[in-house]
Design a protein around this motif. Structure first.
Motif, short mmCIF file in Angstrom:
data_model
loop_
_atom_site.label_atom_id
_atom_site.label_comp_id
_atom_site.label_asym_id
_atom_site.label_seq_id
_atom_site.Cartn_x
_atom_site.Cartn_y
_atom_site.Cartn_z
N GLU A 83 0.79 -1.06 0.08
CA GLU A 83 0.10 -0.12 0.22
C GLU A 83 0.84 1.27 0.22
O GLU A 83 0.45 2.29 -0.72
CB GLU A 83 -1.04 0.07 1.33
CG GLU A 83 -1.98 0.84 1.32
CD GLU A 83 -2.97 1.03 2.62
OE1 GLU A 83 -2.85 2.03 3.36
OE2 GLU A 83 -3.58 -0.11 2.68
N ASP A 84 1.81 1.29 0.92
CA ASP A 84 2.77 2.25 0.86
C ASP A 84 4.30 2.39 -0.02
O ASP A 84 5.06 3.30 0.32
CB ASP A 84 3.00 2.77 2.25
CG ASP A 84 1.83 2.94 2.93
OD1 ASP A 84 0.96 3.60 2.30
OD2 ASP A 84 1.81 2.45 4.30
N GLY A 85 4.22 1.44 -0.84
CA GLY A 85 5.54 1.22 -1.61
C GLY A 85 5.92 -0.03 -2.11
O GLY A 85 5.24 -0.88 -2.35
N TYR A 86 7.17 -0.27 -2.52
CA TYR A 86 7.76 -1.27 -3.07
C TYR A 86 8.84 -1.91 -2.38
O TYR A 86 9.56 -1.21 -1.86
CB TYR A 86 8.12 -1.03 -4.72
CG TYR A 86 6.91 -0.58 -5.42
CD1 TYR A 86 6.42 -1.54 -6.36
CD2 TYR A 86 6.68 0.84 -5.56
CE1 TYR A 86 5.40 -1.00 -7.05
CE2 TYR A 86 5.64 1.24 -6.48
CZ TYR A 86 4.97 0.32 -7.08
OH TYR A 86 4.18 0.64 -8.01
N VAL A 87 8.96 -3.21 -2.45
CA VAL A 87 10.21 -4.02 -2.17
C VAL A 87 10.54 -4.71 -3.21
O VAL A 87 9.88 -5.57 -3.73
CB VAL A 87 9.96 -4.99 -0.95
CG1 VAL A 87 11.00 -5.71 -0.61
CG2 VAL A 87 9.40 -4.20 0.26
N ALA A 88 11.85 -4.45 -3.75
CA ALA A 88 12.44 -5.06 -5.04
C ALA A 88 13.83 -5.82 -4.75
O ALA A 88 14.55 -5.31 -4.03
CB ALA A 88 12.63 -4.11 -6.20
#
Length: 166
Positions: A83-88
């Motif tokens: 919901e608040d961003g990405y983990v790549a």
């Protein structure tokens, strides 16, 4: 990782993480870890790096199995959108991974471009450090062990009495 990189290698990886965060202000953290879940270097304020490295190893294990099960080949990267961003997460050489934390407004194409490039450089550094450490390890001596014959114990029932038997 089988071998821990030395402090100069660790600094080179940390410098790469910092340069990456400078190039991409939407990154909120960057972590390089071994596939075994041990931290190599990190620049992720407000996040427990050891915990993130362990979770990265766990997600990597599942992602590799999914990639294998679906016939998509060797895992290259993994993207999680929250919901608040990405983990790549990107493969970095033979024994390391790069995990990037990004805000939700990040340009995902640029995230991939920068992440892949950084992972390649980090992978080279970690693999070189691992190869150097392996070359420095002395070869294990393969001494042959010989067994000595044991003399059998002989005891009588009177010898085996305890204090309560008397």
């Amino acid at each position: 990782m089988a071998a821990e990189p030395g402090s100069s290698d660790r600094e080179a990886v940390l410098d790469e993480l910092r340069r990456l965060r400078t190039r991409m202000p939407q990154l909120t953290g960057a972590l390089a870890a071994g596939v075994d879940g041990l931290v190599v270097a990190h620049d992720c304020p407000g996040v427990d790096p050891e915990g993130l490295a362990a979770l990265t190893a766990a997600e990597l294990g599942v992602a590799v199995r999914v990639s294998d099960a679906t016939g998509k080949g060797e895992l290259r990267e993994l993207l999680v959108r929250g919901e608040d961003g990405y983990v790549a997460t990107y493969a970095a050489g033979r024994s390391a991974v790069l995990t990037l934390l990004a805000e939700d407004r990040v340009n995902v194409g640029r995230l991939h471009l920068e992440g892949r490039r950084a992972a390649a450089r980090i992978g080279e550094a970690v693999d070189a450090a691992e190869a150097a450490a392996k070359a420095l390890r002395p070869a294990r001596a393969t001494a042959t062990r010989t067994r000595t014959a044991r003399t059998p114990r002989t005891s009588t029932t009177t010898d085996a009495r305890t204090a309560t038997d008397s």
